[in-house]
Enzyme design. Structure first.
Site, PDB file in Angstrom:
ATOM      1  N   LYS A   1       1.294  -1.182  -0.010  1.00  0.00           N
ATOM      2  CA  LYS A   1       0.148   0.198   0.114  1.00  0.00           C
ATOM      3  C   LYS A   1       0.946   1.740   0.301  1.00  0.00           C
ATOM      4  O   LYS A   1       0.616   2.776  -0.400  1.00  0.00           O
ATOM      5  CB  LYS A   1      -0.693   0.019   1.267  1.00  0.00           C
TER       6      LYS A   1
HETATM    7  C1  LIG Z   1      -4.253  -4.512   0.911  1.00  0.00           C
HETATM    8  C2  LIG Z   1      -4.046  -6.235   0.716  1.00  0.00           C
HETATM    9  C3  LIG Z   1      -3.629  -6.951  -0.102  1.00  0.00           C
HETATM   10  C4  LIG Z   1      -5.491  -6.705  -1.281  1.00  0.00           C
HETATM   11  O1  LIG Z   1      -4.760  -5.876  -2.057  1.00  0.00           O
HETATM   12  P1  LIG Z   1      -6.459  -5.419  -2.810  1.00  0.00           P
HETATM   13  O2  LIG Z   1      -5.505  -4.365  -3.638  1.00  0.00           O
HETATM   14  O3  LIG Z   1      -6.826  -5.314  -1.652  1.00  0.00           O
HETATM   15  O4  LIG Z   1      -6.599  -7.018  -3.878  1.00  0.00           O
HETATM   16  C5  LIG Z   1      -3.236  -8.597   0.244  1.00  0.00           C
HETATM   17  N1  LIG Z   1      -2.262  -8.247   0.380  1.00  0.00           N
HETATM   18  C6  LIG Z   1      -1.556  -7.687   1.580  1.00  0.00           C
HETATM   19  C7  LIG Z   1      -0.488  -7.490   2.160  1.00  0.00           C
HETATM   20  C8  LIG Z   1      -2.482  -6.456   1.576  1.00  0.00           C
HETATM   21  O5  LIG Z   1      -2.032  -5.318   2.442  1.00  0.00           O
END
Ligand SMILES: *Cc1c(COP(=O)(O)O)cnc(C)c1O
Length: 472
Positions: free
Chosen positions: A112
């Site tokens: 993120k």
């Molecule tokens: C947010 C997240 C996901 C999922 O990603 P999306 O874009 O919501 O599909 C997978 N793994 C981790 C560690 C995340 O923080």
């Protein structure tokens, strides 16, 4: 570049307005009117250049007419300067034709950060130009909240309210959100699930008076700027393995469908991707939807990969919009079915179009643990439980098609999920030094009922941006 809403009933906006709006006013999601195309030479030219420069180049056509090239270049350089690895998103081989792309080198150790660090800088620039502030409200299954808090802490134009499901995020994830002392940061523990939090968020955005009153801005993965920022590592990862000359596949641990949607957008832009492999945990709506054609959420099951404990994958709407021929009326009808009867059938032609590009696989808790153990045993590499779902799905794809390399996106650092790692390999992954402070720092958060009115008033009371005429 102009943007339109998937529901067809919100004004067309430019990139900077989409950036600040998050969700469209009609409840839809903004998508670009057309996808910019890169030819093979432009893709090949990304080889060897710094990640931040590749990002500026790839994002420029999406931001055309709003952020000049030099502003974008400065923002990307600043956004990625704090990452722990010089290449920002390094690639590691763990088996024949199987690679992991480490997207956890940022300040909160999850992918993120790659989008959020940039988003914060772009938002700040847009707000400065408008001479106003904003209130960010986000719903998180763990990592988005931490990344947003880290990216926006201490900024004087922005207040941040993050709703997370109480008791359903890991200790490290919670502490990343609750140990930040800056007064513009508000962590809210919601007595509910992530889907409850997201549904409150959507409803706040639909409330025009509230939205304009507090200058509501969204940073969830429905924010188009995040999707765009995430296309970058598909390009850099693929190019370092020989794209555009060599075709490869990506396996993506998926929750809200933002990350894998970025892969789809990269493909639309011209990156030769063979398969986009959606890996889910036990919360398998996407795997079921692709297998049966019915999109139908069930209750959320808590798992060891909490950031994927999601049933309503918001960004799937953007893919459906394209797969349905960009027909907002058809899309509205589908989502009306979701509201009225708890699900809808994806039209046959749309399902066919989706299956042409995507595979989906639900990975159980046992398989996740077994994959962490296997990868550790065979290659001495520790996968976090989210990444493990992707690697497991990638191995299945390789078993069918051994000659197409697969890049599995490593979405979090294993140290964020010590219990899952301990269970799989009998020892914990050490927490990087920069994270140690949060284990002992004092926590600060507000526990609130799963009640939209209560959340709304809490935000109104604590946000510095107030409705005109409401004083302060
Ligand atoms: C947010 C997240 C996901 C999922 O990603 P999306 O874009 O919501 O599909 C997978 N793994 C981790 C560690 C995340 O923080």
């Amino acid at each position: 570049m102009q943007y339109i809403s998937t529901r067809g009933d919100a004004p067309e906006l430019a990139f900077d307005d989409v950036l600040l709006a998050g969700l469209a006013a009609d409840g839809g999601l903004y998508v670009p009117k057309t996808y910019p195309a890169l030819d093979r030479d432009a893709i090949a030219a990304l080889a060897g250049i710094p990640y931040a420069d590749a990002a500026a180049r790839l994002i420029a056509p999406f931001a055309a007419g709003t952020f000049p090239g030099n502003v974008l270049a400065q923002a990307t350089r600043s956004a990625y300067s704090g990452f722990s690895h010089a290449s920002v998103a390094p690639l590691v081989q763990i088996a024949d034709n199987l690679f992991v792309l480490e997207l956890f080198q940022g300040p909160t150790l999850a992918f993120k950060d790659l989008a959020m660090q940039l988003l914060a800088r772009l938002m700040n620039h847009a707000l400065e130009q408008r001479g106003r502030g904003a209130t960010i409200v986000g719903a998180t299954s763990g990592d988005t909240g931490a990344a947003a808090i880290e990216a926006f802490r201490g900024q004087d134009r922005v207040d941040v309210f993050i709703l997370y499901p109480d008791g359903r995020v890991s200790d490290v994830q919670r502490r990343q959100m609750t140990t930040v002392a800056d007064s513009n940061i508000h962590a809210i523990a919601l007595k509910g699930t992530f889907d409850d939090a997201q549904s409150i968020l959507k409803s706040l955005f639909r409330d025009k008076e509230f939205r304009t009153g507090v200058g509501l801005a969204g940073v969830n993965s429905i924010n188009w700027a995040r999707v765009v920022a995430q296309t970058v590592y598909y390009f850099t990862g693929a190019v370092s393995l020989g794209a555009p000359l060599r075709k490869l596949s990506f396996a993506v641990p998926t929750g809200n469908f933002g990350d894998v949607l970025a892969g789809y957008v990269a493909k639309r832009m011209g990156l030769p991707i063979s398969r986009l492999i959606v890996a889910t945990n036990a919360n398998d709506i996407l795997a079921r939807a692709l297998a049966t054609g019915r999109y139908e959420p069930r209750g959320v099951t808590p798992t060891q990969s909490p950031s994927m404990d999601i049933q309503l994958s918001s960004n799937f709407e953007r893919l459906l919009f394209d797969a349905m021929g960009r027909d907002p009326a058809a899309l509205r009808a589908a989502f009306a079915g979701l509201d009225q009867s708890g699900g809808f059938d994806i039209p046959e032609s749309a399902l066919r179009a989706i299956r042409e590009e995507f595979d989906a696989r639900s990975v159980s808790e046992e398989e996740t643990t077994a994959e962490i153990a296997r990868t550790w045993r065979e290659s001495g590499y520790v996968l976090d439980p989210h990444t493990a779902t992707g690697v497991r799905a990638a191995r299945e794809s390789l078993a069918k098609d051994p000659s197409t390399p697969v890049i599995a996106l490593a979405t979090a650092h294993p140290a964020k999920f010590p219990a899952a790692i301990e269970k799989a390999i009998g020892r914990a992954a050490p927490l990087p030094a920069k994270m140690e402070r949060i284990l002992t720092a004092a926590e600060r958060y507000t526990l609130l009922d799963n009640d939209e009115a209560r959340i709304r008033s809490f935000i109104a009371e604590n946000a510095r941006a107030k409705p005109v005429g409401a004083g302060a």
